[in-house]
Structures are given as C-alpha cells and as structure tokens.
Design an enzyme around this catalytic site. Structure first.
Site, PDB file in Angstrom:
ATOM      1  N   ASN A   8       0.871  -1.179   0.000  1.00 35.60           N
ATOM      2  CA  ASN A   8       0.000   0.000   0.000  1.00 35.60           C
ATOM      3  C   ASN A   8       0.905   1.226   0.000  1.00 35.60           C
ATOM      4  O   ASN A   8       1.441   1.609   1.033  1.00 35.60           O
ATOM      5  CB  ASN A   8      -0.891  -0.019   1.253  1.00 35.60           C
ATOM      6  CG  ASN A   8      -1.741   1.237   1.356  1.00 35.60           C
ATOM      7  OD1 ASN A   8      -1.864   1.998   0.387  1.00 35.60           O
ATOM      8  ND2 ASN A   8      -2.336   1.464   2.522  1.00 35.60           N
ATOM      9  N   TRP A   9       1.059   1.807  -1.180  1.00 37.46           N
ATOM     10  CA  TRP A   9       1.952   2.971  -1.285  1.00 37.46           C
ATOM     11  C   TRP A   9       1.303   4.242  -0.749  1.00 37.46           C
ATOM     12  O   TRP A   9       1.952   5.284  -0.695  1.00 37.46           O
ATOM     13  CB  TRP A   9       2.376   3.163  -2.751  1.00 37.46           C
ATOM     14  CG  TRP A   9       3.522   2.281  -3.159  1.00 37.46           C
ATOM     15  CD1 TRP A   9       4.054   1.239  -2.441  1.00 37.46           C
ATOM     16  CD2 TRP A   9       4.279   2.358  -4.381  1.00 37.46           C
ATOM     17  NE1 TRP A   9       5.099   0.669  -3.143  1.00 37.46           N
ATOM     18  CE2 TRP A   9       5.253   1.332  -4.333  1.00 37.46           C
ATOM     19  CE3 TRP A   9       4.222   3.176  -5.505  1.00 37.46           C
ATOM     20  CZ2 TRP A   9       6.171   1.120  -5.369  1.00 37.46           C
ATOM     21  CZ3 TRP A   9       5.133   2.958  -6.544  1.00 37.46           C
ATOM     22  CH2 TRP A   9       6.099   1.946  -6.458  1.00 37.46           C
ATOM     23  N   LYS A  10       0.026   4.176  -0.416  1.00 40.34           N
ATOM     24  CA  LYS A  10      -0.704   5.373   0.054  1.00 40.34           C
ATOM     25  C   LYS A  10      -0.470   6.522  -0.933  1.00 40.34           C
ATOM     26  O   LYS A  10      -0.377   6.283  -2.135  1.00 40.34           O
ATOM     27  CB  LYS A  10      -0.282   5.740   1.474  1.00 40.34           C
ATOM     28  CG  LYS A  10      -0.291   4.545   2.414  1.00 40.34           C
ATOM     29  CD  LYS A  10      -0.185   4.936   3.842  1.00 40.34           C
ATOM     30  CE  LYS A  10      -0.084   3.686   4.692  1.00 40.34           C
ATOM     31  NZ  LYS A  10      -0.275   3.935   6.099  1.00 40.34           N
ATOM     32  N   HIS A  91      -9.667   1.002   4.492  1.00 44.42           N
ATOM     33  CA  HIS A  91      -8.424   1.210   5.250  1.00 44.42           C
ATOM     34  C   HIS A  91      -8.728   2.181   6.396  1.00 44.42           C
ATOM     35  O   HIS A  91      -9.570   3.071   6.255  1.00 44.42           O
ATOM     36  CB  HIS A  91      -7.348   1.785   4.317  1.00 44.42           C
ATOM     37  CG  HIS A  91      -5.992   1.843   4.944  1.00 44.42           C
ATOM     38  ND1 HIS A  91      -5.619   2.850   5.808  1.00 44.42           N
ATOM     39  CD2 HIS A  91      -4.929   1.007   4.861  1.00 44.42           C
ATOM     40  CE1 HIS A  91      -4.377   2.625   6.210  1.00 44.42           C
ATOM     41  NE2 HIS A  91      -3.935   1.507   5.652  1.00 44.42           N
ATOM     42  N   GLU A  93      -7.294   4.696   7.395  1.00 44.73           N
ATOM     43  CA  GLU A  93      -7.166   6.117   7.032  1.00 44.73           C
ATOM     44  C   GLU A  93      -8.407   6.599   6.290  1.00 44.73           C
ATOM     45  O   GLU A  93      -8.807   7.751   6.428  1.00 44.73           O
ATOM     46  CB  GLU A  93      -5.880   6.320   6.207  1.00 44.73           C
ATOM     47  CG  GLU A  93      -4.645   6.206   7.086  1.00 44.73           C
ATOM     48  CD  GLU A  93      -3.394   5.716   6.373  1.00 44.73           C
ATOM     49  OE1 GLU A  93      -3.341   5.756   5.132  1.00 44.73           O
ATOM     50  OE2 GLU A  93      -2.458   5.288   7.092  1.00 44.73           O
ATOM     51  N   GLU A 160      -5.723  -4.874  10.614  1.00 48.67           N
ATOM     52  CA  GLU A 160      -4.730  -3.823  10.795  1.00 48.67           C
ATOM     53  C   GLU A 160      -5.047  -3.043  12.072  1.00 48.67           C
ATOM     54  O   GLU A 160      -5.865  -2.102  12.040  1.00 48.67           O
ATOM     55  CB  GLU A 160      -4.762  -2.860   9.611  1.00 48.67           C
ATOM     56  CG  GLU A 160      -4.378  -3.482   8.298  1.00 48.67           C
ATOM     57  CD  GLU A 160      -3.781  -2.434   7.371  1.00 48.67           C
ATOM     58  OE1 GLU A 160      -2.605  -2.581   7.014  1.00 48.67           O
ATOM     59  OE2 GLU A 160      -4.480  -1.461   7.035  1.00 48.67           O
ATOM     60  N   GLY A 166       2.021   2.380  10.725  1.00 51.21           N
ATOM     61  CA  GLY A 166       2.959   3.490  10.558  1.00 51.21           C
ATOM     62  C   GLY A 166       3.615   3.938  11.851  1.00 51.21           C
ATOM     63  O   GLY A 166       4.233   5.009  11.904  1.00 51.21           O
ATOM     64  N   SER A 205       3.097  -2.026  10.508  1.00 47.80           N
ATOM     65  CA  SER A 205       4.540  -2.019  10.738  1.00 47.80           C
ATOM     66  C   SER A 205       5.207  -3.365  10.447  1.00 47.80           C
ATOM     67  O   SER A 205       6.104  -3.798  11.182  1.00 47.80           O
ATOM     68  CB  SER A 205       4.857  -1.547  12.170  1.00 47.80           C
ATOM     69  OG  SER A 205       4.412  -0.210  12.354  1.00 47.80           O
ATOM     70  N   GLY A 226       2.693  -1.046   4.399  1.00 49.08           N
ATOM     71  CA  GLY A 226       2.757   0.370   4.037  1.00 49.08           C
ATOM     72  C   GLY A 226       4.195   0.806   3.832  1.00 49.08           C
ATOM     73  O   GLY A 226       4.801   0.583   2.773  1.00 49.08           O
ATOM     74  N   GLY A 227       4.782   1.411   4.855  1.00 49.00           N
ATOM     75  CA  GLY A 227       6.108   2.031   4.747  1.00 49.00           C
ATOM     76  C   GLY A 227       7.166   1.150   4.090  1.00 49.00           C
ATOM     77  O   GLY A 227       7.875   1.596   3.179  1.00 49.00           O
TER      78      GLY A 227
HETATM   79  C1  PEP Z   1      -0.936   0.294   6.007  1.00 44.46           C
HETATM   80  O1  PEP Z   1      -0.949   1.452   5.673  1.00 44.46           O
HETATM   81  O2  PEP Z   1      -1.834  -0.451   5.642  1.00 44.46           O
HETATM   82  C2  PEP Z   1       0.181  -0.172   6.829  1.00 44.46           C
HETATM   83  C3  PEP Z   1       0.107  -1.364   7.334  1.00 44.46           C
HETATM   84  O3  PEP Z   1       1.234   0.691   6.996  1.00 44.46           O
HETATM   85  P1  PEP Z   1       2.648   0.355   7.731  1.00 44.46           P
HETATM   86  O4  PEP Z   1       3.138  -0.938   7.176  1.00 44.46           O
HETATM   87  O5  PEP Z   1       3.515   1.506   7.386  1.00 44.46           O
HETATM   88  O6  PEP Z   1       2.359   0.258   9.188  1.00 44.46           O
END
Ligand code: PEP
Length: 247
Positions: A8-10, A91, A93, A160, A166, A205, A226-227
C-alpha cells in the site's frame, strides 16, 4: 493457499520511484508460492502495470457508485478495466479521515467483487479500544458490518490494528494470531465452510525483521505493507518470507 503480500503505497511515489523500484525488483530472484500486489496511487496504475511483470495490480479505494456525477471518484469498473486485481477497501485512514462507515465499506466491497476484483476489507481497533480490552467486540462488529451481502469467493480480510499502522509498533505474533483466529471463526459463522479459505492478512509495521515470525502463525496468510513497501528490497524480503514454508 499461496501467501499474499500487498504493498500500500498510500499517497507516496512518483514516476521516478516506479522506474527505480522496478529496476531493483527485476534484479531480485523471482518468488513462487506468494501473490505479490502493488497498490500505487491511482494516477500511477498505468505506469506500474507497464513497469512490472509478475506483480499484480491493486487500487487503494473505489467509489461507492457505479458511475455518474461524482467528481474525483474512481469506479471499480474503471479499475478493473485498467488491470487491477485487488482493491483495498475501508483502510483505517479512509475510515478516520474520510468518515467511511462499515455500510459504505460493504457497498464498495460488493461493487469490487461484482467487477471480478478481490476486495481487501480492512478492520482493526484503535489503541484506546485495545487498552480497554474491547478489541474482539470492535473487530467482530466492524467485520460483520463491512461484509454485509459481500460474496466470499474473492474476499480478502486485512487485520490492521490502528495503533500498529505506521508507528513501528507491530502487534506481537500472539496478539495478531489471536485476532486472526477470531476473524477466522467469524468468517466461518458468516459464510459457513467457505470461511475457512478466505485469506486473512496482517498489516501494521510489517518489516523484513518481523515478517517471518508473523507468517509462521497458523491464521496469518500474508501482509498488507505500508512504509516498508516503498523500498524494493525490503518489500521483496517480506514477500519472500511469506512464500517460505508454503505448500
Ligand atoms: C498500512 O498502511 O496499511 C500499513 C500497514 O502501513 P505500515 O506498514 O507503514 O504500518
């Protein structure tokens, strides 16, 4: 079942990042027994689909309408036409920043499934809810509300915990497996025997350092990343951990 790892590049990335990432990815060994999905921001779907072979394309959201006067929205049918296989829906967010409700998530998931896409329905509790010991009720309610009338054949569920997204604080394998086990039971109550085959992936994470131990858990079928998905090598290492030990 093959592992499933979704990037997920957001709202990150650029054409330059896509070129660099794809060049690095091509230099890494090919992976088997894992489906790897890249979800870039919508304007980059075309560039990502041209730049990569062997990776599946995904989107981060879709409209809750089929078509019409909805400025700025993107229909699931359009995403399917562009070659998407997966759509992240609900998600945290989107839920917190855009006020998406479980009912809206269910509508989007139904539309995505009707287009032959895999809806990746996200659920997870906030820190205060976990601290109050409410996580099981919160996630069960979110899950059932978000899956109302959603067919199960292409469904993916992503657990999640919001406090892990994040933040660098991932759930322990015990916390994640306990919740995935609960989600598995809820899916079986909701869909019957078919609930046993729905992939449940973990997000929050996930890094190369913790991926292996998470994927060692019985009910963790992959990850939403994500990251760490913005770096080709880190993302490959996570995908590689998901493929290890798969039949
Ligand atoms: C996400 O945005 O779905 C996510 C899991 O981010 P991260 O891996 O950065 O926690």
């Amino acid at each position: 079942m093959a592992g499933l790892v979704i990037a997920n590049w957001k709202m990150h990335g650029s054409l330059a990042l896509i070129a660099e990432f794809s060049q690095q990815w091509r230099g890494l060994p090919q992976l088997s027994k894992v489906d790897v999905v890249l979800c870039p921001p919508a304007p980059y779907l075309g560039a990502v689909s041209e730049a990569f072979e062997g990776l599946l394309l995904g989107a981060q959201n879709c409209a809750e309408q089929v078509e019409g006067a909805f400025t700025g929205e993107v229909a699931s049918q359009m995403l399917a036409e562009l070659g998407c296989h997966y759509i992240i829906i609900g998600h945290s967010e989107r839920r917190s920043l855009h006020g998406e409700t479980d009912a809206q998530v269910a509508i989007k998931a139904r539309l995505a499934a009707a287009e032959g896409l895999h809806p990746v329905v996200c659920v997870g509790e906030a820190l205060e809810q976990r601290e109050a010991g409410e996580q099981d009720e919160v996630v069960s309610e979110q899950l059932l509300g978000s899956l109302a009338h959603v067919p199960c054949d292409r469904l993916v569920v992503a657990y999640e915990p919001i406090w892990a997204i994040g933040t660098g604080h991932t759930a322990t394998p015990g916390q994640a497996e306990a919740m995935h086990g609960l989600i598995r039971r809820r899916l079986q109550e909701h869909y019957g025997a078919a609930g046993a085959g729905i992939p449940i992936i973990y997000g929050g994470s996930v890094k190369p350092e913790n991926a292996g131990v998470l994927f060692g858990c019985d009910n963790i079928d992959g990850a939403l990343v994500g990251g760490a998905s913005l770096d080709a090598k880190s993302f490959w290492q996570i995908a590689s951990a998901a493929s290890a030990g798969r039949a």
